[in-house]
Design an enzyme around this catalytic site. Structure first.
Site, PDB file in Angstrom:
ATOM      1  N   ASP A 155      -6.797   4.381  -4.627  1.00 28.27           N
ATOM      2  CA  ASP A 155      -7.434   4.207  -3.317  1.00 28.27           C
ATOM      3  C   ASP A 155      -8.088   5.556  -3.001  1.00 28.27           C
ATOM      4  O   ASP A 155      -8.306   6.373  -3.913  1.00 28.27           O
ATOM      5  CB  ASP A 155      -6.399   3.786  -2.257  1.00 28.27           C
ATOM      6  CG  ASP A 155      -7.061   3.333  -0.954  1.00 28.27           C
ATOM      7  OD1 ASP A 155      -7.673   2.253  -0.928  1.00 28.27           O
ATOM      8  OD2 ASP A 155      -7.001   4.070   0.048  1.00 28.27           O
ATOM      9  N   LYS A 166       0.861  -1.184   0.000  1.00 24.62           N
ATOM     10  CA  LYS A 166       0.000   0.000   0.000  1.00 24.62           C
ATOM     11  C   LYS A 166       0.886   1.219   0.000  1.00 24.62           C
ATOM     12  O   LYS A 166       2.032   1.163   0.465  1.00 24.62           O
ATOM     13  CB  LYS A 166      -0.907   0.016   1.240  1.00 24.62           C
ATOM     14  CG  LYS A 166      -2.173   0.830   1.056  1.00 24.62           C
ATOM     15  CD  LYS A 166      -3.233   0.039   0.315  1.00 24.62           C
ATOM     16  CE  LYS A 166      -4.523   0.795   0.145  1.00 24.62           C
ATOM     17  NZ  LYS A 166      -5.596  -0.124  -0.301  1.00 24.62           N
TER      18      LYS A 166
HETATM   19  P1  NAD Z   1     -12.958   7.662  -2.613  1.00 22.30           P
HETATM   20  O1  NAD Z   1     -11.916   8.695  -2.403  1.00 22.30           O
HETATM   21  O2  NAD Z   1     -13.521   7.460  -3.965  1.00 22.30           O
HETATM   22  O3  NAD Z   1     -14.174   7.913  -1.606  1.00 22.30           O
HETATM   23  C1  NAD Z   1     -13.988   8.075  -0.230  1.00 22.30           C
HETATM   24  C2  NAD Z   1     -15.304   8.508   0.371  1.00 22.30           C
HETATM   25  O4  NAD Z   1     -15.164   8.595   1.782  1.00 22.30           O
HETATM   26  C3  NAD Z   1     -15.763   9.890  -0.100  1.00 22.30           C
HETATM   27  O5  NAD Z   1     -17.145   9.840  -0.356  1.00 22.30           O
HETATM   28  C4  NAD Z   1     -15.462  10.770   1.096  1.00 22.30           C
HETATM   29  O6  NAD Z   1     -16.309  11.894   1.174  1.00 22.30           O
HETATM   30  C5  NAD Z   1     -15.748   9.804   2.214  1.00 22.30           C
HETATM   31  N1  NAD Z   1     -15.200  10.267   3.493  1.00 22.30           N
HETATM   32  C6  NAD Z   1     -13.977  10.791   3.749  1.00 22.30           C
HETATM   33  N2  NAD Z   1     -13.877  11.141   5.034  1.00 22.30           N
HETATM   34  C7  NAD Z   1     -15.061  10.815   5.610  1.00 22.30           C
HETATM   35  C8  NAD Z   1     -15.593  10.933   6.909  1.00 22.30           C
HETATM   36  N3  NAD Z   1     -14.855  11.451   7.901  1.00 22.30           N
HETATM   37  N4  NAD Z   1     -16.854  10.504   7.144  1.00 22.30           N
HETATM   38  C9  NAD Z   1     -17.593   9.986   6.161  1.00 22.30           C
HETATM   39  N5  NAD Z   1     -17.150   9.854   4.902  1.00 22.30           N
HETATM   40  C10 NAD Z   1     -15.910  10.260   4.626  1.00 22.30           C
HETATM   41  O7  NAD Z   1     -12.323   6.305  -2.054  1.00 22.30           O
HETATM   42  P2  NAD Z   1     -12.738   4.804  -2.394  1.00 22.30           P
HETATM   43  O8  NAD Z   1     -11.819   4.311  -3.428  1.00 22.30           O
HETATM   44  O9  NAD Z   1     -14.208   4.707  -2.588  1.00 22.30           O
HETATM   45  O10 NAD Z   1     -12.322   4.076  -1.038  1.00 22.30           O
HETATM   46  C11 NAD Z   1     -13.181   3.968   0.088  1.00 22.30           C
HETATM   47  C12 NAD Z   1     -12.728   2.827   0.966  1.00 22.30           C
HETATM   48  O11 NAD Z   1     -12.731   1.612   0.210  1.00 22.30           O
HETATM   49  C13 NAD Z   1     -11.307   2.927   1.530  1.00 22.30           C
HETATM   50  O12 NAD Z   1     -11.259   2.301   2.774  1.00 22.30           O
HETATM   51  C14 NAD Z   1     -10.499   2.140   0.524  1.00 22.30           C
HETATM   52  O13 NAD Z   1      -9.265   1.685   1.071  1.00 22.30           O
HETATM   53  C15 NAD Z   1     -11.452   1.009   0.252  1.00 22.30           C
HETATM   54  N6  NAD Z   1     -11.224   0.276  -0.987  1.00 22.30           N
HETATM   55  C16 NAD Z   1     -11.195   0.897  -2.181  1.00 22.30           C
HETATM   56  C17 NAD Z   1     -11.010   0.153  -3.348  1.00 22.30           C
HETATM   57  C18 NAD Z   1     -11.044   0.780  -4.720  1.00 22.30           C
HETATM   58  O14 NAD Z   1     -11.008   0.029  -5.702  1.00 22.30           O
HETATM   59  N7  NAD Z   1     -11.151   2.070  -4.863  1.00 22.30           N
HETATM   60  C19 NAD Z   1     -10.828  -1.228  -3.262  1.00 22.30           C
HETATM   61  C20 NAD Z   1     -10.882  -1.852  -2.015  1.00 22.30           C
HETATM   62  C21 NAD Z   1     -11.084  -1.085  -0.902  1.00 22.30           C
END
Ligand code: NAD
Length: 416
Positions: free
Chosen positions: A142, A102
């Site tokens: 991410d 990561k």
């Molecule tokens: P992203 O940046 O697209 O979205 C993140 C979201 O979280 C946004 O809507 C943001 O407003 C919200 N957020 C941030 N701070 C917050 C808070 N304090 N309270 C509530 N909401 C809040 O990111 P993503 O890619 O959707 O990732 C989200 C999660 O999923 C992370 O934990 C990431 O590690 C995990 N993840 C992502 C992927 C991927 O393919 N993108 C794969 C596996 C896991």
């Protein structure tokens, strides 16, 4: 407890249960490589900032290091170490020939212009140098990054290395735009995987997605696609929250319409077809399923008590603290763990890497079919393991992953 300590508690619980070989346990207790770079970037106003970037390579026994790059103001070493370890377990659980890694940069991307973010991304890639590579360590998007940043990383890496054979290196990152070597279906892959996974659990627990009510925390990549796909399967979104606030109290919210609103405004706040609600009201939404899809540790001892949902399916990495999970399980709430539920992202990243390697393009149907097959295989295995060992879903998923990595280590031994 910092995030790596939390990941270690989860690791130890599963390791104790399966009586993990002591040599393997020692080797897996820390990441293999912890790379920290401080790199300068010029801001639009001509000033310079020194930024801190991380790449933690947890383990590459099962294949090249693999894992996302996060841009967020709270990125820190313990967080990235935990996220890297979860990638090792996720790849092993999904039987994908990758290890775990990561990365991240401590910054708030919302405070930076596009040209500043481009310079950050290019300079970070340069600072990482050959610590990443198409057969060695393969970043992906991410929180705070997406296909735009991945294409910048790819282009920078291609410019730095293999000038005579540039296209061979485009698979140095996954999650690229389709035009620049990405895979169809990668944008929705994690959300799609959440729903494929829930399908298997629904069958096991005797319910159907059609007609379910649910609520989502985080309306970014994972949260918005999960919500839209749940809705397309006949489930109803009742509330949502993100960094701007929480909305609900309006009956069913149209997940597609909300996604269009967030794309325009940057957050759920002010969405005209729902009311602003408090965070306790959000966590207490009377719905069947809760999908945390934002940041880690949001389901903690302070918020857990509000939750009335019967099922929590972790779209985010590490959203549930150890203490909160114990309380949820004691209350009979099913917690479907991150390393299983959100593994659709790394799975389609793997498909993208394979397509790049073979100069192939798969159609969306092929991607979805393969993803569905792999999510069903892993979800079924976790349910069987859990039933056989009479343990919770996370410990079952961790156990399966650990046993595979353990076996690989035992066959190979430790050098010299
Ligand atoms: P992203 O940046 O697209 O979205 C993140 C979201 O979280 C946004 O809507 C943001 O407003 C919200 N957020 C941030 N701070 C917050 C808070 N304090 N309270 C509530 N909401 C809040 O990111 P993503 O890619 O959707 O990732 C989200 C999660 O999923 C992370 O934990 C990431 O590690 C995990 N993840 C992502 C992927 C991927 O393919 N993108 C794969 C596996 C896991």
């Amino acid at each position: 407890m910092n995030l790596f300590e939390m990941a270690t508690v989860q690791f130890n619980k599963a390791a104790d249960m399966i009586k993990l070989d002591p040599m393997v346990r020692t080797v897996l207790s820390e990441p293999q490589n912890e790379i920290i770079v401080n790199f300068p970037v010029m801001m639009d106003n001509g000033s310079y900032r020194l930024l801190k970037g991380y790449r933690i390579q947890h383990n590459n026994t099962m294949g090249p290091y693999k894992g996302g790059i996060r841009y967020h103001e709270s990125v820190n070493l313990a967080e990235v170490k935990a996220l890297a370890a979860w990638m090792t377990w996720k790849s092993a659980l999904m039987q994908i020939p990758f290890g775990g890694a990561k990365g991240g940069v401590t910054l708030n991307p919302r405070e930076m212009s596009t040209s500043e973010l481009r310079r950050v991304t290019r300079r970070f890639t340069y600072a990482l140098g050959n610590n990443i590579g198409p057969e060695y360590d393969i970043p992906a998007p991410d929180v705070g990054t997406g296909s735009r940043e991945m294409v910048w990383m790819m282009d920078t890496y291609m410019t730095m290395f293999n000038a005579s054979d540039r296209n061979a290196t485009r698979r140095v990152v996954t999650g690229k735009s389709v035009l620049n070597g990405g895979s169809l279906g990668r944008d929705k892959a994690t959300g799609q995987g959440v729903v494929f996974c829930l399908d298997v659990w629904a069958k096991h627990l005797g319910f159907e997605i059609k007609g379910l009510t649910f609520f989502v925390q985080g309306y970014g990549n994972v949260g918005s696609f999960a919500a839209r796909i749940m809705q397309s399967r006949g489930a109803k979104l009742l509330s949502a929250c993100d960094h701007t606030g929480a909305i609900g109290d309006a009956g069913q919210i149209d997940a597609d319409d909300l996604a269009a609103y967030v794309a325009q405004t940057g957050g759920v706040k002010g969405y005209p077809r729902a009311k602003e609600i408090s965070l306790p009201a959000f966590y207490g939404t009377k719905a069947d399923v809760f999908i945390p899809a934002a940041l880690e540790c949001t389901v903690n001892v302070e918020t857990e008590g509000y939750i009335k949902a019967k099922y929590v399916i972790e779209g985010a990495n590490g959203p549930t603290t150890v203490d909160a999970e114990k309380r949820l399980l004691d209350r009979g709430i099913v917690v479907i763990p991150d390393i299983l539920a959100n593994s659709g992202g790394v799975t389609v990243s793997y498909f993208e890497w394979v397509q790049n390697k073979n100069s192939a393009t798969w159609d969306l149907e092929t991607v979805d079919d393969e993803l569905g097959r792999m999510m069903r295989r892993a979800s079924t295995a976790v349910i069987e393991e859990m039933t056989e060992r009479k343990c919770d879903p996370r410990t079952a998923a961790m156990a399966l992953a650990l046993m595979r990595v353990e076996e690989a280590y035992k066959e190979r031994g430790i050098f010299p």
